[in-house]
Scaffold this active site. Structure first.
Site, short mmCIF file in Angstrom:
data_model
loop_
_atom_site.label_atom_id
_atom_site.label_comp_id
_atom_site.label_asym_id
_atom_site.label_seq_id
_atom_site.Cartn_x
_atom_site.Cartn_y
_atom_site.Cartn_z
N CYS A 284 0.84 -1.19 0.00
CA CYS A 284 0.00 0.00 0.00
C CYS A 284 0.88 1.24 0.00
CB CYS A 284 -0.90 -0.01 1.23
SG CYS A 284 -1.73 1.54 1.57
N GLU A 285 0.70 2.11 -0.97
CA GLU A 285 1.55 3.29 -1.06
C GLU A 285 1.20 4.36 -0.02
OE1 GLU A 285 -0.46 6.15 -4.44
OE2 GLU A 285 0.89 4.59 -5.12
N HIS A 286 0.07 4.21 0.65
CA HIS A 286 -0.31 5.19 1.67
C HIS A 286 0.27 4.86 3.04
CE1 HIS A 286 -4.06 5.77 -1.06
NE2 HIS A 286 -3.06 6.53 -1.45
N HIS A 287 0.47 3.57 3.33
CA HIS A 287 0.94 3.17 4.67
C HIS A 287 2.15 2.26 4.64
CE1 HIS A 287 -3.50 3.95 4.97
NE2 HIS A 287 -3.08 4.70 5.97
N GLN B 19 -5.04 -0.44 -5.17
CA GLN B 19 -5.61 -1.57 -5.90
C GLN B 19 -6.31 -1.13 -7.18
OE1 GLN B 19 -7.75 -4.37 -3.45
NE2 GLN B 19 -9.02 -5.05 -5.16
N HIS C 123 -6.31 -5.65 2.61
CA HIS C 123 -5.38 -4.55 2.85
C HIS C 123 -5.03 -4.51 4.34
CE1 HIS C 123 -6.07 -2.26 -1.06
NE2 HIS C 123 -6.88 -3.31 -1.13
N CYS D 121 -3.63 -2.30 5.93
CA CYS D 121 -3.87 -0.99 6.53
C CYS D 121 -5.29 -0.91 7.09
CB CYS D 121 -3.64 0.13 5.51
SG CYS D 121 -4.54 -0.06 3.96
#
Length: 264
Positions: free
Chosen positions: A155-158, A196, A224, A226
């Site tokens: 996940c590029e956010h977390h 995704q 996910h 996250c």
């Protein structure tokens, strides 16, 4: 499922909208600001190779970067960046209140740096190198499906894992692809920092640009971490995304056949 790119997301978080569809650091397709401040930007023109004569009815979707222009990260880049990555992990350990010099953590920064390079090894590969020797002329026009392809991403956010299964189907237009290469496409794009929704579209567009088939369908079901390990902490939540191109989008019977076969 609807004929469009359907997203069934149980997460309340939304992508921040700043990333391009290709997810690379360089060569990203710029998106203009949406008129009226709606928060949604119109897609830019596709950067793609001209279609060969007699190409199928599927065209790359606007706003996606050509599979031939993928940014790569070399082995030399890995070697040169490893010390800086390890130093960054040392800083993280200190920030967490740990002692990087205690016995159990002495080599952790280097291990973590090497692991992160492996988790994102998709930046080192180009789709064109994988597919060029595996596209065959074949007079076959029936649906080809490879389902339950294992997928692991970040996940590029977390910077925590995403994992699940990918189902791919396409209708050939006088050309077919070696079956294992569909899994390789999944591996290349998933082994990058991702969301995704973008991953689903990248896989479909790569197949479309490589084969010019009559239609392509891609469905991803994923968990996910996250959402599981933090935030809402919903252990059994799954996210389902789909991209349908060509006749998979336009013809309900073709789409329904694909969806029925991946569920069987």
């Amino acid at each position: 499922m609807e004929p469009s790119e359907q997203t069934q997301c149980v997460s309340s978080e939304k992508p921040d909208g700043a990333s391009g569809l290709n997810g690379h650091f360089d060569g990203m397709v710029k998106r203009a600001a949406a008129p009226g401040g709606s928060g949604r930007a119109p897609a830019a023109a596709a950067v793609a190779d001209p279609q060969p004569p007699g190409a199928g009815s599927v065209s790359p979707r606007p706003g996606t970067e050509s599979w031939r222009e993928d940014r790569t990260r070399s082995v030399e880049d890995n070697e040169s960046s490893l010390p800086a990555l390890a130093a960054a992990y040392t800083t993280i350990l200190r920030g967490l209140g740990e002692d990087p010099q205690r016995q159990g953590l002495l080599k952790t920064p280097w291990r973590a740096a090497a692991a992160m390079q492996f988790f994102t090894k998709g930046y080192q590969e180009k789709i064109v190198d994988v597919l060029n020797d595996a596209i065959f002329d074949e007079d076959h026009d029936e649906m080809v499906i490879v389902k339950d392809i294992d997928m692991f991403s970040m996940c590029e956010h977390h910077l925590v894992p995403i994992f699940g299964r990918v189902h791919i189907g396409y209708l050939p237009n006088k050309r077919v692809l070696g079956l294992s290469k569909l899994a390789r496409i999944v591996e290349i794009y998933s082994r990058r920092l991702q969301v995704q929704e973008r991953l689903t579209k990248q896989i479909a567009v790569a197949i479309t640009e490589a084969l010019q088939p009559t239609g392509v369908g891609v469905v991803i079901e994923a968990t996910h971490m996250c959402m599981v390990m933090r935030g809402v902490q919903k252990m059994n939540s799954k996210t389902v995304t789909s991209t349908m191109l060509g006749v998979f989008r336009e013809d309900p019977k073709t789409r329904d056949e694909f969806l029925a076969l991946i569920r069987s």
